[in-house]
Design a protein around this motif. Structure first.
Motif, PDB file in Angstrom:
ATOM      1  N   LEU A 211       0.835  -1.204   0.000  1.00  0.00           N
ATOM      2  CA  LEU A 211       0.000   0.000   0.000  1.00  0.00           C
ATOM      3  C   LEU A 211       0.870   1.254   0.000  1.00  0.00           C
ATOM      4  N   ALA A 212       1.955   1.226   0.760  1.00  0.00           N
ATOM      5  CA  ALA A 212       2.851   2.377   0.788  1.00  0.00           C
ATOM      6  C   ALA A 212       3.468   2.630  -0.582  1.00  0.00           C
ATOM      7  N   VAL A 213       3.858   1.559  -1.276  1.00  0.00           N
ATOM      8  CA  VAL A 213       4.409   1.699  -2.624  1.00  0.00           C
ATOM      9  C   VAL A 213       3.379   2.330  -3.554  1.00  0.00           C
ATOM     10  N   ALA A 214       2.125   1.880  -3.458  1.00  0.00           N
ATOM     11  CA  ALA A 214       1.075   2.431  -4.314  1.00  0.00           C
ATOM     12  C   ALA A 214       0.821   3.907  -4.000  1.00  0.00           C
ATOM     13  N   LEU A 215       0.813   4.248  -2.720  1.00  0.00           N
ATOM     14  CA  LEU A 215       0.629   5.655  -2.345  1.00  0.00           C
ATOM     15  C   LEU A 215       1.769   6.513  -2.880  1.00  0.00           C
ATOM     16  N   ARG A 216       2.996   5.986  -2.805  1.00  0.00           N
ATOM     17  CA  ARG A 216       4.150   6.722  -3.317  1.00  0.00           C
ATOM     18  C   ARG A 216       4.046   6.875  -4.834  1.00  0.00           C
TER      19      ARG A 216
END
Length: 478
Positions: A283-288
């Protein structure tokens, strides 16, 4: 009504509101005066015999052909006719409006050298909701094909979308009729305005703005579903420890999951399946990646996209039509979303395992008689498998056109299409997950009722689950 005093006032948020028909804009007198000044300077520098690409010459491989006065007078409108080579499927209304709004923003740059009248006409089109039928597939050489379809509407040719429709071209209704019904007259392109309208990447920019906003909403919904799935299997909270955060994005995700996941006290396995443990960093990768696309869109809105651009008293050929930045960042976000969809199918599969949940196998209320969620999982698997074909970056694969003059392409509309498929597919997979969480709760899992439960039946019996999934997908899409 937003008054635009400077080009940067028409920012990403304002463009999104214009696309959604949630706002209107007016160009302030000071901005119109600045546009008039840059237009005068452009016309002064056009007055002469120097070759200016697309103004007194042909375009592409025809750039060496000089045009006489009669041809020059016709060319800026003629540019739209021969390049409007697209066809259905069309962009949806919201998408086509985003293209117009992004085009307006880039034409406000003094390097475009267009008249205040052209910019005011684009505002009038948005106000009247006269929406060009713009092909969803862009072709090659920048965005000249879809932009030619948009430009043809300004001069009274081409097609417009049906009022209130979601992507259908009005049968038999051409742009001239739609303009007349809105109290507008066709507005021919003046010197250099046609080539300025065809240059740049306002299409991919507008589509990226909408997609990034949709992704932000979708990722928040994924997070809610993941927290509920943790509760169903009694997952360990160890992977949510705040010390594991290596970035602001991951810290926010871990904080949100800890806040939403309230363990029922049921102790699951010592370690949750990997699909549960690695969802937070995914999820963090997608947000970034979403932030990266937003930043690329901001750069595209402020960049010089015209070619030739009027800079320092001369006309300069540029690379503003390439869309490399946006296409690359869109591909990164597409990959991140497809990875999340694959993780979703894996977590969903674990929810069907009675050894993980302590609930009936396959979340069936009558094992053997009722299939439970097994076919819902099969649907999710099929969706995730299909999504993999969209993870190939559209930017890769140069192909020559225009007798080799255009020997590399960025294929921006194709990058946007891949991203759109990833958003739609992840939403589909998430709907399958939420339906399984709902079923688990009805079968006795100690999970708070999510807001999605209000639109689902209070029943655990087999039924045509496709209807439930359609309702969930519609709810997730807002």
């Amino acid at each position: 009504m937003n008054e635009i005093h400077r080009p940067e006032d028409l920012d990403r948020a304002t463009i999104e509101r214009l696309a959604r028909a949630e706002s209107r804009v007016v160009l302030a007198p000071g901005l119109l005066a600045a546009l008039a000044e840059s237009r005068r300077a452009t016309l002064d520098d056009l007055d002469g015999d120097r070759p200016v690409y697309g103004v007194n010459t042909g375009m592409g491989a025809m750039a060496g052909v000089r045009l006489d006065a009669e041809a020059r007078a016709r060319q800026q409108n003629t540019l739209m006719a021969g390049r409007a080579a697209g066809s259905a499927p069309w962009l949806r209304r919201i998408e086509a409006r985003a293209v117009l709004a992004a085009r307006l923003r880039t034409l406000l740059h003094p390097a475009a050298g267009v008249s205040p009248g052209l910019c005011e006409f684009l505002v009038a089109l948005l106000d009247a909701d006269v929406v060009p039928a713009i092909p969803r597939r862009g072709g090659a050489a920048g965005e000249i094909i879809p932009l030619a379809h948009a430009g043809a509407v300004l001069i009274g040719t081409g097609q417009v979308l049906s009022p209130g429709g979601n992507g259908e071209a009005a049968a038999g209704q051409n742009a001239a009729l739609a303009l007349a019904a809105a109290g507008l007259a066709p507005r021919p392109f003046e010197a250099k305005e046609g080539v300025a309208f065809l240059e740049g990447v306002p299409g991919l920019t507008g589509l990226a703005i909408l997609a990034a906003s949709d992704v932000r909403t979708l990722l928040a919904q994924v997070l809610e579903g993941v927290a509920a799935e943790h509760a169903v299997i009694g997952a360990s909270t160890d992977p949510l420890h705040p010390a594991l955060a290596d970035s602001d994005e991951l810290r926010d995700v871990l904080d949100a999951l800890r806040e939403r996941y309230r363990s029922s006290g049921r102790t699951g396995a010592l370690q949750a399946p990997v699909s549960f443990r690695v969802t937070a960093p995914a999820l963090a990768v997608a947000l970034r990646a979403a932030a990266g696309l937003e930043a690329a869109a901001d750069r595209a809105l402020t960049a010089v996209t015209d070619s030739p651009a009027h800079l320092d008293g001369r006309f300069v050929g540029t690379f503003g039509f390439a869309g490399t930045d946006l296409a690359a960042t869109a591909a990164a976000l597409t990959t991140a979303l497809v990875h999340l969809a694959e993780l979703g199918t894996a977590r969903l599969h674990r929810l069907l395992d009675d050894a993980r949940t302590g609930l009936p196998r396959q979340l069936s209320d009558s094992p053997g008689l009722h299939a439970g969620m097994v076919t819902v999982h099969k649907r999710a698997v099929g969706v995730a498998h299909r999504l993999r074909r969209f993870t190939g970056p559209a930017l890769i694969g140069p192909m020559e056109t225009s007798l080799g003059q255009e020997d590399v392409q960025s294929f921006g509309f194709e990058a946007a299409e891949c991203l759109g498929e990833a958003v739609t597919g992840l939403r589909d997979v998430l709907a399958c997950e939420l339906l399984a969480v709902h079923q688990a709760r009805l079968l006795g899992a100690d999970v708070p009722a999510g807001s999605w439960a209000e639109i689902l039946p209070v029943s655990t019996a087999d039924r045509p689950y496709g209807h439930d999934l359609d309702e969930l997908i519609g709810w997730l899409g807002g």
